[in-house]
Design an enzyme around this catalytic site. Structure first.
Site: not given
Length: 313
Positions: A42, A99, A171, A183, A232, A253-254
């Site tokens: 990102d 997005k 995030g 999983r 995450g 991302g973050s």
């Protein structure tokens, strides 16, 4: 699903009802497959996009706000400004994703018109339609969609998704939900492979997925399109974990640009995805990275966290 790169994903060739204006589904799946073994990052500025490309990212996701900022600032999260996306496209040579809100076919049309390489119909943005997803078969551009389980993945593929990713919880800097989702998909596929044809028919009805796609997944022993991890992932170890669990690549991302040294962490995560099965290399690339993003403990009852992943199924 992660491999040495010598195998390929069989292309779903079912009757998708493709219109004359849409690209061949097999072509779109092939374009998504070209990203296997890579990291998609990102970015919110052309400078960040260049950092990602120099670090070895296979593509970038052009955003106005990374998911951590969307969580912190609230409000309605929409498609990014087309001008920003164009600026990012001009700054790099690797593919650029953007997005669109779930169900917002006009945002997707705009993104296709400005030449993005892939569209992510994303639960991270505010829902535009809480009952319908975009009919992705009507577009030439390949689409990425999120899932939490096998049924959700196959429903998105029937709609025309050329890449599936875990939803995770973007995030948060917390990989627990992404692990749970991958999983779940892998466990469902393992169970499916042991079923006879009558059981497969009943199972397809139970998970509300197209029978032909369920049967193809059983025969392949994997999803018919590439599956990336997302939500995450914040450290090289997180990225390697998702690859070891069977993903074909990773979205970050973050976790990069909310860390102490984004350029160093970006390179480390790319190396971790490449060498995900070598603990010695993983230890080396994980050293001296500076502070990771603080993250959110999703199991803390004192903290209310909106679950992006639950926004649609």
């Amino acid at each position: 699903m992660a491999s040495d790169g010598t195998d390929v994903v069989a292309l779903y060739g079912g009757a998708n009802g493709l219109s004359h204006k849409s690209g061949s589904f097999s072509v779109k799946v092939g374009l998504a497959q070209m990203l296997r073994g890579g990291v998609i990052m990102d970015v919110v500025t052309p400078e960040q996009a260049r950092i990602a490309e120099e670090a070895g990212a296979c593509a970038v996701m052009a955003l106005e706000r990374v998911p951590a900022d969307i969580r912190a600032q609230g409000g309605v999260a929409r498609m990014s400004d087309p001008g920003l996306i164009r600026d990012i496209k001009r700054s790099v040579t690797i593919p650029v994703m953007a997005k669109a809100r779930i169900g917002h076919l006009v945002e997707a049309q705009i993104l296709e018109a400005i030449g993005v390489d892939y569209v992510d119909e994303s639960e991270v943005l505010t829902l535009a339609d809480d009952a319908h997803h975009i009919n992705k078969n009507n577009f030439r551009v390949p689409f990425v969609c999120g899932c939490r389980d096998l049924g959700e993945a196959l429903r998105r593929i029937r709609e025309g998704a050329a890449m599936i990713r875990t939803k995770g919880e973007a995030g948060t800097g917390n990989v627990v939900e992404a692990v749970r989702h991958v999983r779940s998909v892998m466990g469902d596929i393992r169970a499916l492979r042991s079923m006879d044809d009558d059981e497969v028919f009943s199972y397809a009805k139970r998970i509300a997925a197209p029978y032909d796609l369920v049967m193809q997944t059983k025969q392949l022993g994997r999803l018919p399109v590439v599956q990336f991890a997302a939500g995450g992932v914040a450290t090289p170890a997180d990225a390697a974990l998702m690859m070891q669990l069977g993903c074909d690549g990773v979205f970050v991302g973050s976790g990069i640009f909310k860390s102490g040294d984004p350029a160093l962490r970006a390179r480390a995560i790319v190396q971790a995805v490449t060498h995900y099965s070598d603990p010695k290399i993983l230890a080396e690339v994980s050293s001296g990275l500076g502070e990771a993003m603080v993250g959110i403990n999703l199991s803390d009852p004192k903290i209310h966290v909106e679950r992006f992943a639950a926004r649609s199924d």
